[in-house]
Design an enzyme around this catalytic site. Structure first.
Site, mmCIF file in Angstrom:
data_model
loop_
_atom_site.group_PDB
_atom_site.id
_atom_site.type_symbol
_atom_site.label_atom_id
_atom_site.label_comp_id
_atom_site.label_asym_id
_atom_site.label_seq_id
_atom_site.Cartn_x
_atom_site.Cartn_y
_atom_site.Cartn_z
ATOM 1 N N TYR A 275 3.571 -7.564 17.246
ATOM 2 C CA TYR A 275 3.710 -6.474 16.156
ATOM 3 C C TYR A 275 4.420 -5.294 16.559
ATOM 4 O O TYR A 275 5.407 -4.944 16.035
ATOM 5 C CB TYR A 275 2.360 -6.222 15.624
ATOM 6 C CG TYR A 275 2.492 -5.132 14.452
ATOM 7 C CD1 TYR A 275 3.463 -5.574 13.288
ATOM 8 C CD2 TYR A 275 1.751 -3.965 14.542
ATOM 9 C CE1 TYR A 275 3.276 -4.435 12.317
ATOM 10 C CE2 TYR A 275 1.904 -3.101 13.548
ATOM 11 C CZ TYR A 275 2.628 -3.273 12.243
ATOM 12 O OH TYR A 275 2.831 -2.431 11.377
ATOM 13 N N PHE B 113 0.832 -1.178 -0.034
ATOM 14 C CA PHE B 113 -0.068 0.056 -0.072
ATOM 15 C C PHE B 113 1.019 1.329 0.036
ATOM 16 O O PHE B 113 0.597 2.207 -1.099
ATOM 17 C CB PHE B 113 -0.987 -0.121 1.185
ATOM 18 C CG PHE B 113 -1.498 1.282 1.641
ATOM 19 C CD1 PHE B 113 -2.197 2.127 0.642
ATOM 20 C CD2 PHE B 113 -1.457 1.633 3.015
ATOM 21 C CE1 PHE B 113 -2.868 3.274 0.972
ATOM 22 C CE2 PHE B 113 -2.174 2.996 3.395
ATOM 23 C CZ PHE B 113 -2.759 3.490 2.427
ATOM 24 N N ILE B 114 1.678 1.624 1.036
ATOM 25 C CA ILE B 114 2.388 2.604 0.999
ATOM 26 C C ILE B 114 3.565 2.599 0.116
ATOM 27 O O ILE B 114 3.976 3.474 -0.717
ATOM 28 C CB ILE B 114 3.080 2.843 2.339
ATOM 29 C CG1 ILE B 114 1.948 3.208 3.620
ATOM 30 C CG2 ILE B 114 3.988 4.292 2.443
ATOM 31 C CD1 ILE B 114 2.404 3.193 4.862
ATOM 32 N N ALA C 21 10.341 1.970 8.089
ATOM 33 C CA ALA C 21 8.927 2.288 8.054
ATOM 34 C C ALA C 21 8.423 1.825 9.355
ATOM 35 O O ALA C 21 8.663 0.325 9.737
ATOM 36 C CB ALA C 21 8.052 1.679 6.937
ATOM 37 N N THR D 98 9.444 -11.898 9.518
ATOM 38 C CA THR D 98 9.484 -10.980 8.618
ATOM 39 C C THR D 98 9.989 -9.572 9.081
ATOM 40 O O THR D 98 10.760 -8.963 8.570
ATOM 41 C CB THR D 98 7.998 -10.768 7.848
ATOM 42 O OG1 THR D 98 7.523 -11.739 7.333
ATOM 43 C CG2 THR D 98 8.255 -9.700 6.712
ATOM 44 N N LYS E 150 8.288 -4.199 15.537
ATOM 45 C CA LYS E 150 8.769 -2.888 14.936
ATOM 46 C C LYS E 150 9.693 -1.902 15.905
ATOM 47 O O LYS E 150 10.565 -1.314 15.652
ATOM 48 C CB LYS E 150 7.524 -2.156 14.812
ATOM 49 C CG LYS E 150 6.673 -2.661 13.627
ATOM 50 C CD LYS E 150 7.331 -3.065 12.281
ATOM 51 C CE LYS E 150 7.322 -1.958 11.513
ATOM 52 N NZ LYS E 150 8.018 -2.244 10.076
ATOM 53 N N LEU F 280 9.979 -1.027 3.326
ATOM 54 C CA LEU F 280 8.759 -0.999 4.025
ATOM 55 C C LEU F 280 8.274 -2.396 3.903
ATOM 56 O O LEU F 280 6.897 -2.366 4.181
ATOM 57 C CB LEU F 280 7.819 0.079 2.777
ATOM 58 C CG LEU F 280 7.758 1.403 3.144
ATOM 59 C CD1 LEU F 280 9.221 1.925 2.504
ATOM 60 C CD2 LEU F 280 6.550 2.191 2.641
#
Ligand code: UDP
Length: 325
Positions: free
Chosen positions: A149, A11-12, A117, A95, A153, A76
């Site tokens: 998640y 998407f981004i 990102a 991932t 990140k 990203l």
């Protein structure tokens, strides 16, 4: 300039790729198409300045070659969406953590600039308003996989900053706050495409919990502009930036607004979290960014009005209806 965009069919990533190409740059995209789609790049696919490679950042043997060729890497590629994270907990962590580790290792060989990102998820349950880049991340227990998640990140951010501090690798971290726009899919839980698709199909609009939780949505074009500007600003190196607006809206208000803008007669229904996700699901109540750092250092801040973005999403969905669960 030649850029590598990991997750460039997402998407981004696809919006970023389009913008870089429109500026006249060369772009290499690597994407494993797990959540990205070839059609996201449909408008630019024939460009002689675009190279697409469908492979995983975790194992693809050409990753190093692409990084070596690039002047800047926009990283990203990641597992995204609350639903996907609950359904594929191992892939999410692998991932996000191993993928970023590999991208940074490749970049460190030639001291290539890497833009990471990240996400407002790294603040976890901290619902102080507004959130500044140096505020605490407050995570729930490890038995609730939603927090994997946020933690994965956060590890990406720690690792990138460690490369900067220990090896002088130029990194820039962008923390996106609920980015929305055309091409975002509702399949992995994101609220705006889900509400729009539900409203257009005349199906019930599903508000989770009591709907009094709020978010601050960011137009993808604004997120891309901030990302590109930060990637070029010398003072942005080694820094973390919130990317969003101070504009807050409750999910109840969002549901009503989407219904109005689509002219839908869908009923708004309330779905308990345990039914929507899993028992004991924890949903942050508020998430409002302080973007003064982005404004002060990079000199740009998101500004597209929410209604304008929602209209674009509605138009996109009307032209290209795709199912959401
Ligand atoms: N949400 C909702 N209905 C949906 C999907 C999401 O009410 O069909 C809620 C969700 O519980 C959260 C908000 O919308 O409070 C934003 O969810 P999203 O997954 O888009 O982003 P995040 O939770 O990562 O901020």
């Amino acid at each position: 300039m030649k850029a590598l965009v990991t997750g460039g069919a997402g998407f981004i990533g696809s919006h970023l790729t389009e913008t870089l190409l429109a500026e006249g740059h060369e772009v290499m995209v690597i994407d494993d198409l797990s959540t990205g789609r070839v059609e996201n790049l449909g408008a630019v696919v024939g460009s002689p300045r675009l190279l697409t490679h469908w492979g995983s950042i975790l194992e693809d043997e050409r990753l190093q070659e692409f990084v070596d060729e690039a002047q800047v890497v926009y990283h990203l590629a990641a597992a995204v969406g609350v639903r996907l994270i609950l359904e594929k907990p191992v892939e999410t962590i692998e991932t996000n953590v191993l993928g970023t580790d590999r991208v940074l290792r490749c970049a460190a060989k030639g001291q290539k600039k890497v833009v990471i990102a990240s996400t407002s998820e790294v603040y976890g349950k901290n619902d102080q308003v507004p959130l500044r880049e140096d505020d605490d991340g407050v995570f729930g227990p490890t038995v609730k996989s939603r927090w994997s998640y946020a933690c994965s990140k956060a590890i990406d951010e720690f690792l990138a900053l460690a490369y900067w501090k220990a090896h002088g690798l130029p990194v820039v971290i962008m923390r996106y706050f609920n980015t929305i726009g055309p091409r975002q899919t509702g399949q992995y839980g994101m609220v705006v495409p889900r509400f729009v698709q539900q409203a257009l199909a005349g199906r019930p609009i599903t508000v989770y919990g009591d709907g009094n939780q709020s978010r601050s949505f960011t137009d993808v074009a604004d997120a891309v502009a901030a990302t590109i500007a930060a990637s070029r600003h010398p003072k942005a190196v080694g820094e973390v930036f919130n990317v969003g607006t101070g504009r807050e809206i409750t999910i109840n208000e969002l549901a009503a607004l989407v219904r109005d803008l689509t002219g839908s007669r869908s009923e708004i229904v309330y779905v308990p979290y345990e039914q929507a996700y899993e028992g004991g699901f924890e949903d942050p109540r508020r998430r409002v960014p302080d973007v003064s750092k982005l404004r002060a250092i990079v000199g740009v801040v998101p500004q597209v009005e929410l209604v304008t973005t929602l209209r674009k999403v509605i138009e996109f969905s009307r032209a290209k209806p795709h199912p959401s669960r």
